[in-house]
Write an enzyme that holds these catalytic residues in place. Structure first.
Site, PDB file in Angstrom:
ATOM      1  N   PRO A  91       3.044  -2.063  -4.084  1.00  0.00           N
ATOM      2  CA  PRO A  91       2.934  -3.378  -3.223  1.00  0.00           C
ATOM      3  C   PRO A  91       3.683  -2.789  -1.981  1.00  0.00           C
ATOM      4  O   PRO A  91       4.639  -1.939  -1.944  1.00  0.00           O
ATOM      5  CB  PRO A  91       3.820  -4.375  -3.397  1.00  0.00           C
ATOM      6  CG  PRO A  91       4.666  -4.039  -5.447  1.00  0.00           C
ATOM      7  CD  PRO A  91       4.118  -2.027  -5.123  1.00  0.00           C
ATOM      8  N   SER A 129      -2.442   5.773  -7.919  1.00  0.00           N
ATOM      9  CA  SER A 129      -2.036   4.601  -6.436  1.00  0.00           C
ATOM     10  C   SER A 129      -2.783   5.126  -5.278  1.00  0.00           C
ATOM     11  O   SER A 129      -1.955   6.348  -4.415  1.00  0.00           O
ATOM     12  CB  SER A 129      -1.432   3.973  -7.144  1.00  0.00           C
ATOM     13  OG  SER A 129      -0.925   3.518  -8.923  1.00  0.00           O
ATOM     14  N   ALA A 163     -14.353  -0.207  -3.655  1.00  0.00           N
ATOM     15  CA  ALA A 163     -14.277  -2.228  -3.344  1.00  0.00           C
ATOM     16  C   ALA A 163     -14.631  -2.898  -4.740  1.00  0.00           C
ATOM     17  O   ALA A 163     -15.343  -2.356  -5.585  1.00  0.00           O
ATOM     18  CB  ALA A 163     -15.384  -1.795  -1.849  1.00  0.00           C
ATOM     19  N   ALA A 222      -9.067   5.421   5.850  1.00  0.00           N
ATOM     20  CA  ALA A 222     -10.271   5.175   5.202  1.00  0.00           C
ATOM     21  C   ALA A 222     -10.450   3.809   5.169  1.00  0.00           C
ATOM     22  O   ALA A 222     -11.423   3.024   5.627  1.00  0.00           O
ATOM     23  CB  ALA A 222     -10.755   5.431   3.995  1.00  0.00           C
ATOM     24  N   GLY A 270     -11.574 -13.840   7.821  1.00  0.00           N
ATOM     25  CA  GLY A 270     -11.071 -12.494   7.832  1.00  0.00           C
ATOM     26  C   GLY A 270     -10.702 -12.413   6.334  1.00  0.00           C
ATOM     27  O   GLY A 270     -11.761 -12.209   6.332  1.00  0.00           O
ATOM     28  N   CYS A 275      -5.824  -4.548  -0.675  1.00  0.00           N
ATOM     29  CA  CYS A 275      -5.483  -2.461   0.056  1.00  0.00           C
ATOM     30  C   CYS A 275      -5.538  -2.753   1.132  1.00  0.00           C
ATOM     31  O   CYS A 275      -4.988  -2.133   1.833  1.00  0.00           O
ATOM     32  CB  CYS A 275      -6.886  -1.910  -0.243  1.00  0.00           C
ATOM     33  SG  CYS A 275      -6.823  -1.799  -2.049  1.00  0.00           S
TER      34      CYS A 275
END
Length: 479
Positions: A91, A129, A163, A222, A270, A275
């Protein structure tokens, strides 16, 4: 070393699906996912998994108990594993140096120290991670400073490019697999072993090998590029609303340019998720630490534009409802940050809900996959309110869209769930207060059809001309 046993540390959105697909495609490899949370592991071993992801249930059911296991016995899994994935949360820091931008690597460091303490024999440790550049170096320093005699560890970077909502498809038919490691005989041998695992189903030409630092930066880059495209089209949506252009038509024209392409050019309220914002803030922090303020400012603007879009949409809702929503009942359709997931991290719906609650609205919320407890937790978080009991008294959570919209003044659509397109809006309109408003924050509805029903419609990036019928004169006026 031949990989016969894999341990995945962290049973979250990355570790769970990744290890499940590896178990599916590599039946001769035993895969064990471990986590300190007994509750989370119990969910992975139950009929209702802790995360919703299309196709994941089928994969887990096929492999669980055969070569896929979920356990809290971290020590045994680490000792037995030939290869260990670190898939723990990273985080954004909430305090100290780099607060609000830098990645908090305490869980990664904790995992590395645990491996160093427990491991016997040679191990390949894979950083899965999302981490800042040169994090693998920190893991390497911890392992090599604390390992037992006769223990050797090779550190690889293997970032995920998943995704949410399409994670299983992204794993099974990956565009590319990226593996970074040391440019040494041992490092290259470790890379080759991980390549062999993926080659069970990924063509070798789609497996890219780099040095560790390039691999780590590629992940941040990316996500930054994808988020940049969303912020770019969202910035143009404001221009479209001011000029009378249609952002969907602009996006289509731009996307037909083969140099640009059409993906991630869909204007909306938005972006959200775990990520994009976290990784861009991390990139901004890295640039500042490298004394590259202009580069940092460039990427910070992607975040700023996203915040502007959420605020602009929320302001439009309030302004359209006669500039006050005090005690008005507003239905929110969708709370997840995108369809086909139950994840609410950084969801635009939270920002919209907070704004409406601050203005005194009563919220009726429905999302097909987000648990009621998660919605309450998000809206009573200290970052949203300092009076959680008051918020609880102003929100109602429903099991279906028809109940959520009944008796409300307006519908605010925040997530592009397919079922929202198929709703019976005539039925919904009849049971709403009049005038009945719809604010389509995802541009997925048939706005002309909704207007014919009687709704007043607002959306992103387009002026919608409203036709009002004057009963006294039998004439039509466009406004």
């Amino acid at each position: 070393m031949t990989i016969r046993k894999i341990c995945g540390i962290g049973a979250g959105y990355v570790g769970g699906p990744t290890c499940s697909v590896i178990a599916l495609k590599c039946p001769e490899i035993q895969v064990t996912v471990v986590d300190k949370s007994k509750e989370r592991i119990a969910q992975w071993n139950s009929e209702k998994l802790p995360i919703y992801e299309p196709g994941l249930d089928e994969v887990v059911r096929k492999c669980r108990g055969k070569n896929l296991f979920f356990s809290t016995d971290i020590e045994t899994a680490i000792q037995e594993a030939d290869l260990i994935f670190i898939s723990v949360n990273t985080p954004t820091k909430t305090f100290g140096n780099g607060k609000g931008r830098a990645a908090d690597l305490k869980y990664v460091e904790s995992a590395a120290r645990m491996i160093a303490e427990i491991a016997t024999g040679n191990k390949i440790v894979v950083e899965k991670s999302t981490v800042p550049v040169r994090a693998a170096e920190s893991i390497m320093n911890i392992l090599r400073a604390n390992h037992k005699p006769g223990v050797s560890c090779q550190i690889l970077s293997n970032p995920e490019f998943l995704a949410e909502g399409t994670a299983i498809e992204d794993l099974v038919n990956a565009d590319r697999v990226l593996i970074g490691g040391e440019d040494s005989p041992e490092g290259q041998a470790a890379i080759e072993e991980l390549c062999k695992v993926y080659e069970h189903w990924i063509p070798r030409k789609n497996i890219l090998t780099t040095n560790t630092w390039s691999s780590e930066l590629s992940k941040l880059a990316a996500n930054a590029f994808l988020a940049q495209r969303i912020s770019s089209i969202n910035s143009l949506s404001a221009v479209c609303e001011a000029t009378g252009a249609d952002v969907s038509e602009v996006a289509r024209a731009v996307g037909l340019d083969s140099r640009i392409g059409s993906k991630f050019l869909h204007a909306s309220v938005g972006f959200g998720g775990s990520c994009f914002q976290k990784d861009i803030l991390n990139l901004v922090y890295i640039c500042e630490c490298l004394n590259l303020p202009e580069v940092a400012a460039y990427w910070q603007q992607v975040i700023d534009m996203n915040e502007y879009q959420k605020s602009r949409f929320s302001a439009k809702v309030i302004e359209s409802l006669f500039n006050t929503v005090t005690d008005k009942r507003i239905s929110m359709l969708g709370f997840a940050f995108k369809k086909n997931t139950g994840d609410t991290r950084e969801s635009p719906a939270i920002h919209v809900a907070k704004t409406l609650l601050d203005e005194g609205a009563m919220l009726h919320i429905y999302d097909p996959k987000v648990e009621e407890s998660q919605i309450v937790e998000d809206l009573t978080h200290p970052s949203v309110t300092n009076d959680p009991e008051h918020v609880k008294s102003r929100i109602n959570i429903y099991k279906d869209a028809y109940s959520a919209t009944k008796g409300t003044h307006a519908i605010v659509l925040c997530t592009e769930w397919d079922e929202f397109v198929e709703l019976d809006y005539k039925r919904i309109y009849i049971n709403m207060m009049k005038p009945a408003y719809i604010f389509d924050g995802r541009k997925i509805l048939d706005h002309d059809k909704l207007q014919k029903i009687g709704f007043i419609v607002q959306t992103i990036g387009k002026r919608i001309t409203r036709t009002v019928l004057s009963r006294a004169w039998g004439s039509q006026t466009q406004i």
